[in-house]
Design an enzyme around this catalytic site. Sequence first.
Site, short mmCIF file in Angstrom:
data_model
loop_
_atom_site.label_atom_id
_atom_site.label_comp_id
_atom_site.label_asym_id
_atom_site.label_seq_id
_atom_site.Cartn_x
_atom_site.Cartn_y
_atom_site.Cartn_z
N LYS A 73 0.80 -1.22 0.00
CA LYS A 73 0.00 0.00 0.00
C LYS A 73 0.84 1.28 0.00
CE LYS A 73 -4.11 -1.78 -0.10
NZ LYS A 73 -5.02 -1.54 -1.21
N SER A 85 -2.74 -12.87 3.23
CA SER A 85 -3.11 -12.66 1.83
C SER A 85 -2.04 -13.27 0.92
CB SER A 85 -3.33 -11.18 1.52
OG SER A 85 -2.21 -10.42 1.90
#
Lengths: 281, 322
Positions: B52, B274
Amino acid sequence: MTTYANPDVLVETDWVKANLGKPGIKIVEVDVDTQAYDAGHIPGAIGFNWQTQLQDQIVRDIIGKEDFEKLVGGAGISPQDTVILYGDNNNWFAAYAFWLFKLYGHRDVRLMNGGRQKWLNEPDKEMTTEKPNPQPVPYVAQPPDPSLRAFVSEVLEVARMRHKNLVDVRSPDEFTGKVIAPPGMTETAQRGGHIPGAKNVPWNTAVNPDGTFKSADELRRIYLEQQAIDPAKETIVYCRIGERSSHTWFVLKYLLGLQNVKNYDGSWTEYGNLIAAPIER
Amino acid sequence: MNHQTRVYNSIFEMLPGEENPSPLVRINRMNPSPDFVLYAKLEWLNPFGSVKDRAAWEMLRDLEERGELGNGRGVVEPTSGNTGISLAAMSRARGYHMRAVVPNRVPLEKKVLLKIAGADLDVVSDELCPAPGAGGEGSINLAKTYAKAQRHRYALPNQYENEMNVRAHYRTTGPEIWRQTEGRITHLFVSLGTCGTVTGTSKFLRAKKPDIKVIAVQPSEGHDVPGLRNVSQLGVSKLFDPSLIDEILEIDYKLAYRRAMELFQNEGLRAGPSSGLIYEGARRIIERDKTGVGVMIFPDDIFKYTANMVRHIPSLAEGLHA
C-alpha cells in the site's frame, strides 16, 4: 404502476433539500453507528442515539411516554410538526424511531427514502458538523398504541395457533440457527433458530441497491405473491432487537397498506432466551 | 539518494520504483514443478511495510500537487489497515493530520499500529448484515461523511475509487516486474482488494506481453483475511476491471493462514495471510500449467496478524505461558 398505499410517509432527498429550515419541518438522524451523526449530518438535523435515548436505561424496554415527551419536546419538536427521519444502514434505526413516533401518536412522521447513504452520495447535498440548538417546546404524547407492538405472550400464541402471519426479517443464517447473531453483535440469545411458523424474508428484500425502497408493484409481488403473506390476517414482524423488523413493519403497514401489522421489538434476543419456548430450525 | 549505499535524505526516497524495486525472491522448497520458476515480490520491504506504500504515495502526491492538503487540511481514508498505516506515516511526516476509518474486524495489531503511526482512529461495526448499498461499507460511508461535512479539514483519497491507486502500479510495480524478470514473466498472481494492484500491474504487463496470464485469488465467502474481497464484495471497488484478469480462483480462506505459516517455515518468508492465499492459488496453477515464470505479489508480512493466526491455527496458542 401502482403507488404505495401511503405515499405521504416517504420523502425523497430532493424534497428534504428543498425544505431545509422551513418552519414545522424537523429532521432527525438515527443511526446504527452512533458516531456517524457527529462526523456529519444534514444541516439542521437533530441526532438521536438509539442506545441511550430511545431505550429505557434500566428496564429493557422502549423509552416511556414521559421520556419520549422530554426527548422530542427537548429537540424542539411539537406534535404538529412534520418529522423527517433518516439514518444509516438503509434507515434501520430511523424506521425504529418512526415506529416509536407512531406508537406515541405523532401524526406526521416520514422516512427519507434511501437514508443517509443516498444523501451522502448525492453531490448537491450538503452535510455539516454544526449541531442545531433547538428551543424546547411542550410535547404531549399519546398513550402507546397497542395495535403497533407485539409482546411475547401474543407471539407464543401465534407460534402455537399459527393464526397470524409471522415474518422473520433476519438473515437466512440467523433464521436457520447457523448463527445466533450477525458477527460482532453483543446482544444475543441462548438459542438459535426461529419462531415456529415464521417466514424468512430478510429486511433487505425491500430495498434497491441505492437503499431506496422497491416499487409498490415489486413489494407487492415479493411479500404478497412470492412469500404469500396473507393480507387478511394480522401480521407480526421480528428480527434480533427490533430495528430491522421496524423497517419491514414500515413496508408492510405503510407502503403496502396491510392492516394490523405489529413490530415484535423483543425479537430474537427475547424469544431465543425463553425457557421452553418452541423453536424451529 | 544512493540506492547502492542505501543512504537517503528522507524515508520517501526509499519508496519503490524501477530504480529501487521491491525484491523478487525465488520459491524453492514449496514450488511444485521444477520447470516453473516462481518468485515472490516482497512488498513488506517497502518503507512503511506493505504494497500500500505505492498507492498511498501516489494518492498523497496527487492531492499535494492539486493543492488539496495543508493549512489544517489532512486526509481521511477508509482502510483495512495497510493503506491507513502508509498514509498516516506519510501524512504525519509531511505535516498533515490523518484519520483512518477501519472496520471492526481489522486485527488489533493494525488498529494499534495506526494509532502509533499518528492516525486518529474510528472503528466501525461493518458487516452487520448483507445490505445493498450499506453492507460492509460503513467505513467508506463514514470517511465520505468526514470529507463532505468537514471539507476544510479532510481530503478523501479513497483508494476504492482513486485512479492514482491504479497509476501507482502502472508506474512502479509493472515496470519493476518486467525488468526484474527480464521480460520472461508468464504468470502474475495477485489478490483482489481495491484492485489497484491487479489493474495497474496487469495493464502495464499486458501492453508488453499480451498473452501473460493474470490470476487473481479470492478468499471464500465469510472470510477473515483483512484487505481482501470476495467477488460478492467487489462491487465496492470502482477499480475492478475483469477484462484484465484471466482467472479468479476462490480459495478456502483458512488455507491463507496455513500457507502463510508454511512459507515462513519452509522458505523463510514471513508472509501474511493474503500472501498465503496467493501462494495457494499459484501452487494450483503451477500443478496444472507445469512450466512458466510466475510472480506473486506478496502484500505484507505476518507481524500484524499474530492474533488472527492463533485464531485459525489453534495449536499456536499452546505452550505460550509458563
